[in-house]
Design a protein around this motif. Sequence first.
Motif, PDB file in Angstrom:
ATOM      1  N   VAL A  26      11.447  10.548   1.020  1.00  0.00           N
ATOM      2  CA  VAL A  26      11.522   9.287   0.013  1.00  0.00           C
ATOM      3  C   VAL A  26      11.321   8.254   1.056  1.00  0.00           C
ATOM      4  CG1 VAL A  26      13.021   8.180  -1.372  1.00  0.00           C
ATOM      5  CG2 VAL A  26      12.855  10.664  -1.547  1.00  0.00           C
ATOM      6  N   ASP A  27      11.926   8.255   2.113  1.00  0.00           N
ATOM      7  CA  ASP A  27      12.072   7.000   3.135  1.00  0.00           C
ATOM      8  C   ASP A  27      10.734   7.012   3.291  1.00  0.00           C
ATOM      9  OD1 ASP A  27      14.803   6.331   2.670  1.00  0.00           O
ATOM     10  OD2 ASP A  27      15.489   7.284   4.318  1.00  0.00           O
ATOM     11  N   LYS A  28      10.083   7.910   4.109  1.00  0.00           N
ATOM     12  CA  LYS A  28       8.553   7.819   4.440  1.00  0.00           C
ATOM     13  C   LYS A  28       7.711   7.488   3.550  1.00  0.00           C
ATOM     14  CE  LYS A  28       9.024  11.258   8.346  1.00  0.00           C
ATOM     15  NZ  LYS A  28       8.582  12.603   8.889  1.00  0.00           N
ATOM     16  N   ALA A  29       7.898   8.009   2.298  1.00  0.00           N
ATOM     17  CA  ALA A  29       6.886   7.540   1.023  1.00  0.00           C
ATOM     18  C   ALA A  29       7.085   5.975   0.808  1.00  0.00           C
ATOM     19  CB  ALA A  29       7.082   8.241   0.035  1.00  0.00           C
ATOM     20  N   GLY A  30       8.361   5.287   0.806  1.00  0.00           N
ATOM     21  CA  GLY A  30       8.433   4.100   0.643  1.00  0.00           C
ATOM     22  C   GLY A  30       8.108   3.398   1.712  1.00  0.00           C
ATOM     23  N   ASP A  31       8.145   3.724   2.994  1.00  0.00           N
ATOM     24  CA  ASP A  31       7.739   2.860   4.141  1.00  0.00           C
ATOM     25  C   ASP A  31       6.099   2.801   4.209  1.00  0.00           C
ATOM     26  OD1 ASP A  31      10.359   2.898   4.872  1.00  0.00           O
ATOM     27  OD2 ASP A  31      10.043   4.299   6.659  1.00  0.00           O
ATOM     28  N   PHE A  32       5.405   3.979   3.780  1.00  0.00           N
ATOM     29  CA  PHE A  32       3.987   3.844   3.495  1.00  0.00           C
ATOM     30  C   PHE A  32       3.566   3.097   2.504  1.00  0.00           C
ATOM     31  CE2 PHE A  32       0.309   5.543   1.554  1.00  0.00           C
ATOM     32  CZ  PHE A  32      -0.624   5.686   2.837  1.00  0.00           C
ATOM     33  N   VAL A  33       4.136   3.190   1.403  1.00  0.00           N
ATOM     34  CA  VAL A  33       3.858   1.968   0.404  1.00  0.00           C
ATOM     35  C   VAL A  33       4.112   0.720   1.013  1.00  0.00           C
ATOM     36  CG1 VAL A  33       4.262   1.350  -2.116  1.00  0.00           C
ATOM     37  CG2 VAL A  33       4.344   3.503  -1.445  1.00  0.00           C
ATOM     38  N   ASP A  34       5.345   0.253   1.581  1.00  0.00           N
ATOM     39  CA  ASP A  34       5.464  -0.956   2.036  1.00  0.00           C
ATOM     40  C   ASP A  34       4.448  -1.432   2.941  1.00  0.00           C
ATOM     41  OD1 ASP A  34       7.339  -3.305   2.281  1.00  0.00           O
ATOM     42  OD2 ASP A  34       8.183  -2.392   4.142  1.00  0.00           O
ATOM     43  N   GLU A  35       4.001  -0.629   3.918  1.00  0.00           N
ATOM     44  CA  GLU A  35       3.071  -0.899   4.841  1.00  0.00           C
ATOM     45  C   GLU A  35       1.689  -1.290   4.127  1.00  0.00           C
ATOM     46  OE1 GLU A  35       0.236   1.549   8.149  1.00  0.00           O
ATOM     47  OE2 GLU A  35       2.513   1.877   8.008  1.00  0.00           O
ATOM     48  N   LYS A  36       1.324  -0.271   3.145  1.00  0.00           N
ATOM     49  CA  LYS A  36       0.057  -0.676   2.468  1.00  0.00           C
ATOM     50  C   LYS A  36      -0.011  -1.850   1.751  1.00  0.00           C
ATOM     51  CE  LYS A  36      -2.047   2.932   3.922  1.00  0.00           C
ATOM     52  NZ  LYS A  36      -3.390   2.741   4.711  1.00  0.00           N
ATOM     53  N   THR A  37       1.190  -2.312   1.169  1.00  0.00           N
ATOM     54  CA  THR A  37       1.228  -3.691   0.295  1.00  0.00           C
ATOM     55  C   THR A  37       1.625  -4.738   1.238  1.00  0.00           C
ATOM     56  OG1 THR A  37       3.736  -3.094   0.069  1.00  0.00           O
ATOM     57  CG2 THR A  37       2.107  -2.437  -1.570  1.00  0.00           C
ATOM     58  N   GLY A  38       1.608  -4.457   2.656  1.00  0.00           N
ATOM     59  CA  GLY A  38       1.954  -5.801   3.494  1.00  0.00           C
ATOM     60  C   GLY A  38       3.243  -6.241   3.541  1.00  0.00           C
ATOM     61  N   GLY A  39       4.133  -5.485   3.196  1.00  0.00           N
ATOM     62  CA  GLY A  39       5.540  -5.995   3.008  1.00  0.00           C
ATOM     63  C   GLY A  39       5.964  -6.928   1.712  1.00  0.00           C
ATOM     64  N   LYS A  40       4.843  -7.083   0.810  1.00  0.00           N
ATOM     65  CA  LYS A  40       5.132  -8.007  -0.368  1.00  0.00           C
ATOM     66  C   LYS A  40       6.114  -7.549  -1.119  1.00  0.00           C
ATOM     67  CE  LYS A  40       2.180 -10.128  -3.714  1.00  0.00           C
ATOM     68  NZ  LYS A  40       0.549 -10.388  -4.290  1.00  0.00           N
ATOM     69  N   TYR A  41       6.255  -6.393  -1.344  1.00  0.00           N
ATOM     70  CA  TYR A  41       7.122  -5.785  -2.277  1.00  0.00           C
ATOM     71  C   TYR A  41       8.322  -5.027  -1.475  1.00  0.00           C
ATOM     72  CZ  TYR A  41       3.176  -6.841  -5.290  1.00  0.00           C
ATOM     73  OH  TYR A  41       2.279  -7.361  -5.930  1.00  0.00           O
ATOM     74  N   ALA A  42       8.734  -5.246  -0.508  1.00  0.00           N
ATOM     75  CA  ALA A  42       9.696  -4.664   0.360  1.00  0.00           C
ATOM     76  C   ALA A  42      11.132  -4.340  -0.417  1.00  0.00           C
ATOM     77  CB  ALA A  42      10.104  -5.223   1.669  1.00  0.00           C
ATOM     78  N   ASP A  43      11.596  -5.531  -1.044  1.00  0.00           N
ATOM     79  CA  ASP A  43      12.801  -5.308  -1.811  1.00  0.00           C
ATOM     80  C   ASP A  43      12.747  -4.385  -2.992  1.00  0.00           C
ATOM     81  OD1 ASP A  43      14.120  -7.081   0.085  1.00  0.00           O
ATOM     82  OD2 ASP A  43      13.653  -8.992  -1.565  1.00  0.00           O
ATOM     83  N   GLN A  44      11.577  -4.610  -3.729  1.00  0.00           N
ATOM     84  CA  GLN A  44      11.521  -3.519  -4.898  1.00  0.00           C
ATOM     85  C   GLN A  44      11.449  -2.082  -4.488  1.00  0.00           C
ATOM     86  OE1 GLN A  44       9.910  -6.287  -4.464  1.00  0.00           O
ATOM     87  NE2 GLN A  44       9.729  -7.531  -6.262  1.00  0.00           N
ATOM     88  N   ILE A  45      10.568  -1.818  -3.314  1.00  0.00           N
ATOM     89  CA  ILE A  45      10.585  -0.375  -2.688  1.00  0.00           C
ATOM     90  C   ILE A  45      11.742   0.108  -2.374  1.00  0.00           C
ATOM     91  CG2 ILE A  45       9.338   0.819  -0.877  1.00  0.00           C
ATOM     92  CD1 ILE A  45       6.937  -1.271  -1.200  1.00  0.00           C
ATOM     93  N   ASP A  46      12.632  -0.824  -1.509  1.00  0.00           N
ATOM     94  CA  ASP A  46      13.828  -0.367  -1.011  1.00  0.00           C
ATOM     95  C   ASP A  46      14.935   0.029  -2.206  1.00  0.00           C
ATOM     96  OD1 ASP A  46      13.159  -0.817   1.443  1.00  0.00           O
ATOM     97  OD2 ASP A  46      14.104  -2.675   1.650  1.00  0.00           O
ATOM     98  N   GLN A  47      14.693  -0.730  -3.412  1.00  0.00           N
ATOM     99  CA  GLN A  47      15.643  -0.277  -4.474  1.00  0.00           C
ATOM    100  C   GLN A  47      15.127   0.831  -5.138  1.00  0.00           C
ATOM    101  OE1 GLN A  47      15.054  -3.791  -7.218  1.00  0.00           O
ATOM    102  NE2 GLN A  47      16.619  -5.017  -6.150  1.00  0.00           N
ATOM    103  N   GLY A  48      13.704   1.174  -5.059  1.00  0.00           N
ATOM    104  CA  GLY A  48      13.213   2.453  -5.575  1.00  0.00           C
ATOM    105  C   GLY A  48      13.627   3.562  -4.853  1.00  0.00           C
ATOM    106  N   GLN A  49      13.692   3.452  -3.338  1.00  0.00           N
ATOM    107  CA  GLN A  49      13.967   4.475  -2.739  1.00  0.00           C
ATOM    108  C   GLN A  49      15.490   4.832  -2.815  1.00  0.00           C
ATOM    109  OE1 GLN A  49      13.021   2.430   0.769  1.00  0.00           O
ATOM    110  NE2 GLN A  49      11.596   4.021   1.447  1.00  0.00           N
ATOM    111  N   ASP A  50      16.355   3.958  -2.975  1.00  0.00           N
ATOM    112  CA  ASP A  50      17.800   3.898  -3.207  1.00  0.00           C
ATOM    113  C   ASP A  50      18.052   4.742  -4.596  1.00  0.00           C
ATOM    114  OD1 ASP A  50      18.325   2.845  -0.739  1.00  0.00           O
ATOM    115  OD2 ASP A  50      19.014   0.890  -1.639  1.00  0.00           O
ATOM    116  N   ARG A  51      17.225   4.393  -5.496  1.00  0.00           N
ATOM    117  CA  ARG A  51      17.443   5.159  -6.717  1.00  0.00           C
ATOM    118  C   ARG A  51      16.980   6.379  -6.930  1.00  0.00           C
ATOM    119  NH1 ARG A  51      15.925   0.287 -11.357  1.00  0.00           N
ATOM    120  NH2 ARG A  51      17.740  -0.990 -10.866  1.00  0.00           N
TER     121      ARG A  51
END
Length: 67
Positions: A26-51
């Motif tokens: 889950v962490d790797k998938a979120g990090d991948f998406v975060d990288e692909k979006t340039g960190g633009k949605y980092a907070d939302q991605i972190d929340q999604g990973q936690d949920r």
Amino acid sequence: MSMFDNMKDKATDAVDSQGDKIGDGVDKAGDFVDEKTGGKYADQIDQGQDRAKDGLDGLDGQDDDIN
């Protein structure tokens, strides 16, 4: 037993036995998406990973499998 009960039981067993690996995935998938979006949605991605981790960890009614 319905098909969904069977799937939930299998998912619960997988989380119980492989929780750390699933959490890492889950962490790797979120990090991948975060990288692909340039960190633009980092907070939302972190929340999604936690949920996602909380939801998977709570399948057996205990909060003990995924860190």
